[in-house]
Scaffold this motif. Structure first.
Motif, PDB file in Angstrom:
ATOM      1  N   LEU A  19       0.834  -1.202   0.000  1.00  0.00           N
ATOM      2  CA  LEU A  19       0.000   0.000   0.000  1.00  0.00           C
ATOM      3  C   LEU A  19       0.865   1.247   0.000  1.00  0.00           C
ATOM      4  O   LEU A  19       2.079   1.189   0.138  1.00  0.00           O
ATOM      5  CB  LEU A  19      -0.944  -0.003   1.217  1.00  0.00           C
ATOM      6  CG  LEU A  19      -0.329  -0.279   2.603  1.00  0.00           C
ATOM      7  CD1 LEU A  19       0.330   0.953   3.175  1.00  0.00           C
ATOM      8  CD2 LEU A  19      -1.394  -0.772   3.564  1.00  0.00           C
ATOM      9  N   SER A  20       0.197   2.381  -0.150  1.00  0.00           N
ATOM     10  CA  SER A  20       0.860   3.686  -0.044  1.00  0.00           C
ATOM     11  C   SER A  20       0.551   4.274   1.328  1.00  0.00           C
ATOM     12  O   SER A  20      -0.611   4.283   1.762  1.00  0.00           O
ATOM     13  CB  SER A  20       0.363   4.621  -1.155  1.00  0.00           C
ATOM     14  OG  SER A  20       0.805   5.950  -0.905  1.00  0.00           O
TER      15      SER A  20
ATOM     16  N   ALA B  65       6.411   5.892  -3.214  1.00  0.00           N
ATOM     17  CA  ALA B  65       6.599   4.476  -3.510  1.00  0.00           C
ATOM     18  C   ALA B  65       5.759   3.626  -2.551  1.00  0.00           C
ATOM     19  O   ALA B  65       5.298   4.093  -1.507  1.00  0.00           O
ATOM     20  CB  ALA B  65       8.079   4.104  -3.405  1.00  0.00           C
ATOM     21  N   LEU B  66       5.568   2.347  -2.910  1.00  0.00           N
ATOM     22  CA  LEU B  66       4.730   1.444  -2.116  1.00  0.00           C
ATOM     23  C   LEU B  66       5.569   0.679  -1.104  1.00  0.00           C
ATOM     24  O   LEU B  66       6.751   0.401  -1.314  1.00  0.00           O
ATOM     25  CB  LEU B  66       4.017   0.457  -3.039  1.00  0.00           C
ATOM     26  CG  LEU B  66       3.159   1.072  -4.153  1.00  0.00           C
ATOM     27  CD1 LEU B  66       2.504  -0.025  -4.969  1.00  0.00           C
ATOM     28  CD2 LEU B  66       2.119   2.021  -3.587  1.00  0.00           C
ATOM     29  N   VAL B  67       4.949   0.335   0.026  1.00  0.00           N
ATOM     30  CA  VAL B  67       5.588  -0.468   1.057  1.00  0.00           C
ATOM     31  C   VAL B  67       4.670  -1.630   1.410  1.00  0.00           C
ATOM     32  O   VAL B  67       3.474  -1.592   1.136  1.00  0.00           O
ATOM     33  CB  VAL B  67       5.888   0.368   2.323  1.00  0.00           C
ATOM     34  CG1 VAL B  67       6.919   1.428   2.033  1.00  0.00           C
ATOM     35  CG2 VAL B  67       4.608   1.001   2.871  1.00  0.00           C
ATOM     36  N   LYS B  68       5.229  -2.664   2.038  1.00  0.00           N
ATOM     37  CA  LYS B  68       4.444  -3.822   2.452  1.00  0.00           C
ATOM     38  C   LYS B  68       4.393  -3.835   3.970  1.00  0.00           C
ATOM     39  O   LYS B  68       5.369  -4.204   4.627  1.00  0.00           O
ATOM     40  CB  LYS B  68       5.057  -5.109   1.912  1.00  0.00           C
ATOM     41  CG  LYS B  68       4.163  -6.340   2.143  1.00  0.00           C
ATOM     42  CD  LYS B  68       4.721  -7.559   1.442  1.00  0.00           C
ATOM     43  CE  LYS B  68       3.765  -8.741   1.597  1.00  0.00           C
ATOM     44  NZ  LYS B  68       4.267  -9.954   0.910  1.00  0.00           N
TER      45      LYS B  68
ATOM     46  N   VAL C 168      21.136   0.020   3.514  1.00  0.00           N
ATOM     47  CA  VAL C 168      21.401   0.828   2.320  1.00  0.00           C
ATOM     48  C   VAL C 168      20.325   0.556   1.277  1.00  0.00           C
ATOM     49  O   VAL C 168      19.920  -0.589   1.077  1.00  0.00           O
ATOM     50  CB  VAL C 168      22.794   0.500   1.747  1.00  0.00           C
ATOM     51  CG1 VAL C 168      23.019   1.232   0.434  1.00  0.00           C
ATOM     52  CG2 VAL C 168      23.870   0.875   2.750  1.00  0.00           C
ATOM     53  N   GLY C 169      19.840   1.611   0.613  1.00  0.00           N
ATOM     54  CA  GLY C 169      18.912   1.436  -0.486  1.00  0.00           C
ATOM     55  C   GLY C 169      17.731   2.381  -0.406  1.00  0.00           C
ATOM     56  O   GLY C 169      17.623   3.212   0.494  1.00  0.00           O
ATOM     57  N   PRO C 170      16.790   2.260  -1.377  1.00  0.00           N
ATOM     58  CA  PRO C 170      15.618   3.147  -1.401  1.00  0.00           C
ATOM     59  C   PRO C 170      14.635   2.800  -0.294  1.00  0.00           C
ATOM     60  O   PRO C 170      14.395   1.627  -0.005  1.00  0.00           O
ATOM     61  CB  PRO C 170      15.026   2.896  -2.798  1.00  0.00           C
ATOM     62  CG  PRO C 170      15.486   1.522  -3.160  1.00  0.00           C
ATOM     63  CD  PRO C 170      16.834   1.341  -2.534  1.00  0.00           C
ATOM     64  N   HIS C 171      14.062   3.817   0.318  1.00  0.00           N
ATOM     65  CA  HIS C 171      13.092   3.653   1.394  1.00  0.00           C
ATOM     66  C   HIS C 171      11.979   4.683   1.239  1.00  0.00           C
ATOM     67  O   HIS C 171      12.105   5.654   0.491  1.00  0.00           O
ATOM     68  CB  HIS C 171      13.751   3.853   2.766  1.00  0.00           C
ATOM     69  CG  HIS C 171      14.650   2.729   3.197  1.00  0.00           C
ATOM     70  ND1 HIS C 171      15.897   2.513   2.603  1.00  0.00           N
ATOM     71  CD2 HIS C 171      14.509   1.764   4.137  1.00  0.00           C
ATOM     72  CE1 HIS C 171      16.463   1.452   3.175  1.00  0.00           C
ATOM     73  NE2 HIS C 171      15.655   0.991   4.105  1.00  0.00           N
TER      74      HIS C 171
ATOM     75  N   PHE D 195      11.933   4.772   8.499  1.00  0.00           N
ATOM     76  CA  PHE D 195      12.340   4.397   7.140  1.00  0.00           C
ATOM     77  C   PHE D 195      11.858   2.976   6.865  1.00  0.00           C
ATOM     78  O   PHE D 195      12.282   2.036   7.541  1.00  0.00           O
ATOM     79  CB  PHE D 195      13.862   4.483   6.977  1.00  0.00           C
ATOM     80  CG  PHE D 195      14.416   5.853   7.235  1.00  0.00           C
ATOM     81  CD1 PHE D 195      14.410   6.821   6.250  1.00  0.00           C
ATOM     82  CD2 PHE D 195      14.944   6.189   8.475  1.00  0.00           C
ATOM     83  CE1 PHE D 195      14.916   8.074   6.482  1.00  0.00           C
ATOM     84  CE2 PHE D 195      15.457   7.444   8.717  1.00  0.00           C
ATOM     85  CZ  PHE D 195      15.441   8.396   7.713  1.00  0.00           C
ATOM     86  N   LEU D 196      10.963   2.803   5.891  1.00  0.00           N
ATOM     87  CA  LEU D 196      10.422   1.498   5.527  1.00  0.00           C
ATOM     88  C   LEU D 196      10.926   1.108   4.145  1.00  0.00           C
ATOM     89  O   LEU D 196      10.906   1.923   3.217  1.00  0.00           O
ATOM     90  CB  LEU D 196       8.891   1.537   5.523  1.00  0.00           C
ATOM     91  CG  LEU D 196       8.230   1.799   6.889  1.00  0.00           C
ATOM     92  CD1 LEU D 196       6.739   2.017   6.715  1.00  0.00           C
ATOM     93  CD2 LEU D 196       8.491   0.655   7.853  1.00  0.00           C
ATOM     94  N   PRO D 197      11.386  -0.149   3.971  1.00  0.00           N
ATOM     95  CA  PRO D 197      11.868  -0.575   2.643  1.00  0.00           C
ATOM     96  C   PRO D 197      10.729  -0.654   1.655  1.00  0.00           C
ATOM     97  O   PRO D 197       9.563  -0.845   2.021  1.00  0.00           O
ATOM     98  CB  PRO D 197      12.476  -1.963   2.933  1.00  0.00           C
ATOM     99  CG  PRO D 197      11.764  -2.449   4.155  1.00  0.00           C
ATOM    100  CD  PRO D 197      11.463  -1.222   4.986  1.00  0.00           C
ATOM    101  N   LEU D 198      11.067  -0.504   0.362  1.00  0.00           N
ATOM    102  CA  LEU D 198      10.059  -0.559  -0.683  1.00  0.00           C
ATOM    103  C   LEU D 198       9.537  -1.990  -0.835  1.00  0.00           C
ATOM    104  O   LEU D 198      10.239  -2.965  -0.583  1.00  0.00           O
ATOM    105  CB  LEU D 198      10.643  -0.081  -2.016  1.00  0.00           C
ATOM    106  CG  LEU D 198      11.272   1.313  -2.044  1.00  0.00           C
ATOM    107  CD1 LEU D 198      11.580   1.704  -3.473  1.00  0.00           C
ATOM    108  CD2 LEU D 198      10.386   2.348  -1.387  1.00  0.00           C
TER     109      LEU D 198
END
Length: 875
Positions: A570-571, A602-605, A654-657, A724-727
Motif C-alpha cells: 500500500l501507499s 513508492a509502495l511499502v508492504k 542501504v537502499g531506497p526507502h 524508514f520502511l523498505p520498498l
C-alpha cells in the motif's frame, strides 16, 4: 692591444643615444599598424561568431522540434500500453509525416528495440549508444554521435528521450534517427553569406554536415587531431584564424548546441581578405624596422665584440662549468678592461672557497639527506595524526589536518585550542600545563574536537615533551575514535533493546496462554450465573481485567516483534489520508496539523492496522509534548539511505526507502531521555497518565516491518521521529481486505482436532467447542496428532493448532496431516510467533490465525468461518 677607457664610454653612449632615438618612432609605427589590424580582425571575428550563432540557432530549433516530438512519443498511450503493434503503427505514421528522420523506435532499459518504424529482422541492441545512456542517466533529452543506423544502414544523428512510469522510474527511451544527408541540405539552406563554410560536428569531431561540397564528401569523416580547427571545435565556442579542412585560411567562429556528452559544435568560416592590406602595411613596417635594427646591430657589434663579448664568453664558459659541478673551473680574464678583469678575479676566489666548503660538507650530506627522507616518509604518510606544538606555532601532518577537516596549510593559521571543543578545553589545558611544568613527561587521554564544518569528533592523543630550537615543545600522535565511539554506543543500545524485547516477548507469550484460560472459563461462569447474581458482577470485573491485560500483552508483543502481522502492499499516503480526521479530533483544536505528502510515493508492504497504531501513538505523544498548542507535521517522502548514513545509524539498510516523519514543536527531550525513550514502561509523564508502552510499541512495529526508526529532539525546540520502511517487492497496490462477515451460525457437528501443548488452553478450547456440538480430539503434541492420523480411518474436518510447538511447528504438522486428509481445513492459534518465522515463510498470506487471548465467541466464529470457507486455487 690597449684600449682607452674614454673610448669605451663614448661608444656605449652613442649606442644608447641611437637606440633611444629609434625606439619611440618604431613603437608609434608598430602601434598604429597593430591597432588597425586588431580592429579589422575584431570585426571579422565578431561577424564569424554572429554567423556561427545564427547557424547554431537553426540547428537548435531543429533539435528542439525533435525533443518535443520524442516527448510526445514517450508519453503516448500507444507506447506506454506495451503493445508492439500499436507502437509500430504510431511510429510508422510519424515517419511518413517527417521525412527528415530515417527512423523512429522505442527501446527498453536494457537497450533492446521494442518497436521500430523501420522493420528490424534481427534483435537490435543500442545499449552502447551515447543518446541511449544520456537519456537514461539525465532523464532528459539526449543527443548522440555520428552513427550508421543499425536498422536503416544510413548515416544518422540519433536522439533519445526517457519513458518514465507513474513513479518517475525510467522504463525505456523513445529515439529518432536524423538523416544526415537531409541535415546537410538543411544547413546549406541557412540564411548565411555564400562565401562562408559551414561545418557541424559531434563531440568526437565527426562531421555531420558540411557546406559547400555536399554530404557525400564530408559526412562521417573526423576532423583530425592535428587540424588547427580541432582545439576550437573541442572548446565549443570562440573564434580564431586557422586553416580549414580544405587547406584555405579562414577566420572560424564556433557555437555549441547542448553540453557534456550531448553536444554538437557549429563552425562558420569566413575569408580573411579584409586583413590582407593591413597585413601588408604591417609587414612593410616590420621590414623597415628590421633593416634599421640590423644596421644598428652591426655597428654596435663591431665595437663591442672585441672588448666585451669575448671576455664575457670566457667568464660564461667558466660559470657553466661551475653550474655543472666542476669546482676546478677558473675564468683567468685578461681583457685590458679593469672592471672585467676584477670580476674575473672575484669569480676565481669564489670558486676556490666553494671547493673548500664542498670538501668539508661532502661527508655529512648523504647521511643528512637519508635521515630527512625517512622523516618525511614516516610523518607525511602516517596513518595517524602527528603534531608538534612550540612557542612560535604548530606543525601538523596531513592526517592530523584531515581529522579536523582542514588542509595542513590552513592549520598553520589556527590555534590548537580552536579545534578543541569548548567544554573540553580546561581538561586539555590542564594536561598541557602538567607536561610543560615537568610534572609528567608523557601523557595519553581523549578529548572532543570541532571540525571545520562544525561537527564533533572524538580523538585519543599520546603526547610527550621535547625541545624545538632549544625551547620546550610538545610532540605527539592523534587517533580519530569518532566512528568507533559511535558504533560502540549504537551496539550497546541495540543489544539492550534486543534483550528487553526477548524478555517482553517471552513474558507476553506465557501470559497470553494464562489469559486465554482466564477469559475462557470466566465466560463459562458468566453464562451459567443468573443476571441477578452478585457473583456475575464479579465475573464481569474479571473479564474486564483480563481484557486490559490482553491489551498490555499486545503492546509487549508489538515491542518484542512477536506479533503476527497481516501485511499489504500500500501507499502510506492512503493510510494517513484515512486517518487524518481522527488524528485532528484526537489532538485538539489548539494544535495545527500539517500534511507534507510526496505525491508519487513508492509502495511499502506493511500491516495497515499497525501503521495506524504507529501514527496514533506518535500523534498522542506529540500532543502531550505541546500542552500550550503548536504544530504537528506528518511528512512522507521517497529517500535513499547511503552507506554514510547506515554507518552512523545501526540497524538501517542501504537502499531506497519510504520516509514517514512525525514532528512537533513541543518541549523536546534531554539526551538522557532520548537514550531510553523506546524502552517499555519508561515514561516521563505523571503517575497514572501513561504506561510507557507508546513509543516502545512503535519501535517494535517498525522493526518487525523491516524498517528502522530514529528520534531527533532538542529541549525547547521539539521532536522529530523518522521511520524508514523498505520498498515493496511488487509495484501492484493491494487493496485492504474487507473484514470477514460473521457466520450466520456458530455451532456445528464436524470433527475438530485441537493440538495445544498448554494443558489449560487445550482443556478450555476443547470444552468450548464441545458445548457448540463439535466432536473434539484434544492432542497435547504433534506426535500425538501424527499417531492419531496413522490409526484413524475417519477424516478430520478442522485442525486447530498452535503455531509454535515442541519439535514440530503447527504449519509443518498441518502439511503432514493434509497429505492424509487433503480436504482438512486449518486454523492456527498464536500467543506470539517466533521473530524469524514469518520471514522464513512458515505462515502464508492466506493462512488464518486466531490471536491469543481470545474469547469463546471469537473462537466459535473463527472455527465456523474456517469450516465454511471455500478455498480458491490461487493459480
Amino acid at each position: 692591444m690597449a684600449v682607452l677607457p674614454g673610448w669605451n664610454r663614448l661608444r656605449i653612449r652613442l649606442l644608447a643615444l641611437l637606440l633611444l632615438t629609434l625606439v619611440p618612432a618604431s613603437a608609434l609605427l608598430l602601434q598604429s599598424n597593430f591597432d588597425r589590424r586588431r580592429a579589422e580582425a575584431r570585426h571579422i571575428r565578431e561577424e564569424a561568431l554572429r554567423l556561427a550563432r545564427l547557424a547554431a540557432r537553426d540547428e537548435e530549433r531543429l533539435f528542439e522540434e525533435t525533443r518535443r516530438l520524442l516527448m510526445g512519443i514517450a508519453s503516448h498511450p500507444d507506447v506506454r500500453s506495451g503493445d508492439p503493434g500499436r507502437c509500430v503503427s504510431l511510429l510508422t505514421t510519424l515517419l511518413g509525416s517527417y521525412p527528415q528522420y530515417g527512423n523512429f523506435f522505442v527501446a527498453d532499459t536494457a537497450g533492446q528495440l521494442v518497436c521500430s518504424a523501420k522493420p528490424n529482422r534481427v534483435p537490435v541492441d543500442i545499449s552502447d549508444r551515447t543518446y541511449f545512456r544520456e537519456a537514461l542517466r539525465t532523464r532528459d533529452f539526449g543527443i548522440g554521435d555520428y552513427q550508421v543506423g543499425r536498422v536503416t544502414q544510413r548515416a544518422s544523428l540519433h536522439f533519445g528521450y526517457p519513458i518514465l512510469d507513474a513513479g518517475g522510474q525510467s522504463t525505456g527511451i523513445a529515439a529518432a534517427a536524423l538523416d544526415l544527408e537531409w541535415f546537410s541540405d538543411f544547413a546549406a539552406h541557412a540564411q548565411l553569406p555564400s562565401n562562408v563554410v559551414v561545418l557541424v560536428v559531434d563531440r568526437h569531431r565527426v562531421i555531420l554536415a558540411h557546406v559547400p561540397d555536399g554530404a557525400a564528401k564530408w559526412i562521417g569523416r573526423r576532423v583530425p587531431d592535428n587540424s588547427e580547427l580541432a582545439p576550437l571545435l573541442d572548446e565549443g565556442q570562440g573564434a580564431t584564424e586557422v586553416n580549414g579542412l580544405d587547406g584555405m585560411r579562414k577566420l572560424y567562429g564556433v557555437a555549441q548546441i547542448g553540453s557534456g556528452r550531448s553536444r554538437v559544435a557549429v563552425a562558420v568560416g569566413m575569408p580573411v581578405d579584409g586583413l590582407s592590406e593591413a597585413d601588408r602595411t604591417l609587414y612593410r613596417s616590420l621590414a623597415l624596422l628590421v633593416l634599421i635594427g640590423l644596421i644598428t646591430g652591426a655597428l654596435a657589434w663591431a665595437g663591442v665584440e672585441a672588448f666585451v663579448v669575448r671576455p664575457l664568453d670566457s667568464l660564461r664558459t667558466a660559470t657553466h662549468r661551475l653550474a655543472a659541478g666542476d669546482l676546478s673551473s677558473r675564468a683567468a680574464l685578461k681583457s685590458g678592461i679593469e672592471q672585467l678583469d676584477s670580476l674575473g678575479r672575484n669569480f676565481d676566489d669564489m670558486v676556490h672557497a666553494l671547493q673548500q666548503r664542498e670538501a668539508e660538507e661532502h661527508l655529512s650530506r648523504e647521511a643528512r639527506e637519508e635521515a630527512e627522507e625517512k622523516y618525511r616518509h614516516l610523518v607525511e604518510q602516517s596513518l595517524v595524526g602527528v603534531y608538534l606544538v612550540h612557542n612560535s606555532g604548530m606543525y601538523v601532518n596531513p592526517k592530523f589536518a584531515s581529522i579536523f577537516g582542514y588542509t595542513p596549510e590552513e592549520m598553520k593559521d589556527i590555534s590548537f585550542l580552536n579545534i578543541v571543543l569548548e567544554a573540553d578545553r580546561p581538561m586539555v589545558l590542564h594536561n598541557v600545563g602538567r607536561r610543560l611544568s615537568g610534572e609528567l613527561s608523557a601523557m595519553e587521554y581523549s578529548f572532543r574536537g570541532k571540525r571545520k564544518d562544525g561537527t564533533v569528533v572524538t580523538v585519543h592523543v599520546h603526547g610527550a615533551m621535547t625541545t624545538y630550537r632549544g625551547k620546550p615543545a610538545i610532540m605527539g600522535i592523534l587517533i580519530d575514535q569518532t566512528e568507533q565511539k559511535l558504533l560502540e554506543q549504537q551496539l550497546q543500545q541495540s543489544q539492550k533493546m534486543e534483550a528487553i524485547g526477548r524478555l517482553a516477548g517471552g513474558v507476553a507469550h506465557d501470559f497470553n496462554n494464562l489469559l486465554t484460560v482466564i477469559q475462557g472459563y470466566s465466560e463459562f461462569l458468566h453464562q451459567q450465573l443468573p443476571a441477578s447474581s452478585p457473583e456475575r458482577e464479579q465475573v464481569d470485573e474479571i473479564l474486564k481485567a483480563a481484557e486490559s491485560a490482553a491489551n498490555l500483552t499486545r503492546q509487549l508483543l508489538a515491542f518484542s516483534r512477536h506479533q503476527v502481522l497481516q501485511p499489504e502492499v500500500l501507499s502510506l499516503n492512503q493510510v494517513i489520508a484515512g486517518f487524518d480526521k481522527m488524528t485532528r479530533r484526537l489532538i485538539g483544536e489548539d494544535i495545527r496539523v500539517e500534511l507534507q505528502l510526496e505525491p508519487a510515493l513508492a509502495l511499502v508492504k506493511v500491516d495497515p492496522g499497525q501503521i495506524e497504531q504507529v501514527i496514533l501513538n506518535l500523534a498522542v505523544n506529540a500532543r502531550d509534548a505541546m500542552p500550550n498548542g503548536g504544530t504537528l507535521t506528518i511528512q512522507t517522502a521517497n529517500i535513499a539511505l547511503d552507506e554514510h548514513y547506515v554507518r552512523q545509524h545501526a540497524g538501517a539498510q542501504v537502499g531506497p526507502h519510504v520516509l514517514l516523519a512525525v514532528s512537533d514543536t513541543g518541549v523536546g527531550m534531554t539526551p538522557e531521555t532520548q537514550a531510553r525513550v523506546f524502552e517499555p514502561f519508561f515514561t516521563t509523564k505523571e503517575h497514572g497518565k501513561g504506561t510507557g508502552l507508546g513509543l516502545s510499541t512503535v519501535y517494535g512495529i517498525v522493526k518487525q516491518s523491516g524498517g528502522s526508526i530514529w528520534l531527533y529532539s532538542e529541549v525547547g525546540r521539539g521532536t522529530t521521529v523518522k521511520i524508514f520502511l523498505p520498498l515493496a517487492d511488487t509495484g501492484v497496490l493491494v487493496a485492504a481486505s474487507a473484514a470477514p462477515a460473521r457466520p450466520d451460525r456458530v455451532a456445528g457437528t464436524e470433527t475438530v482436532a485441537v493440538v495445544e501443548d498448554d494443558h489449560g488452553v487445550r482443556g478450555w478450547v476443547s470444552e468450548a467447542l464441545q458445548q457448540l456440538g463439535y466432536t473434539v480430539l484434544p492432542l497435547a503434541s504433534p506426535q500425538e496428532a501424527l499417531a492419531l492420523a496413522s490409526r484413524r480411518a475417519n477424516a478430520i474436518d478442522l485442525l486447530l493448532t498452535d503455531v509454535v510447538l515442541q519439535n514440530l511447528s503447527g504449519p509443518e504438522l498441518a502439511a503432514r496431516l493434509q497429505k492424509r486428509w487433503p480436504a482438512m481445513k486449518i486454523l492456527y492459534m498464536s500467543g506470539y510467533s517466533d521473530e524469524a518465522m514469518l520471514p522464513q515463510g512458515l505462515l502464508g498470506e492466506r493462512d488464518r490465525v486466531l490471536q491469543k487471548p481470545f474469547t469463546a465467541t471469537a473462537l466459535a466464529e473463527r472455527v465456523r468461518e474456517t469450516l465454511d470457507r471455500v478455498d480458491v486455487d490461487p493459480r
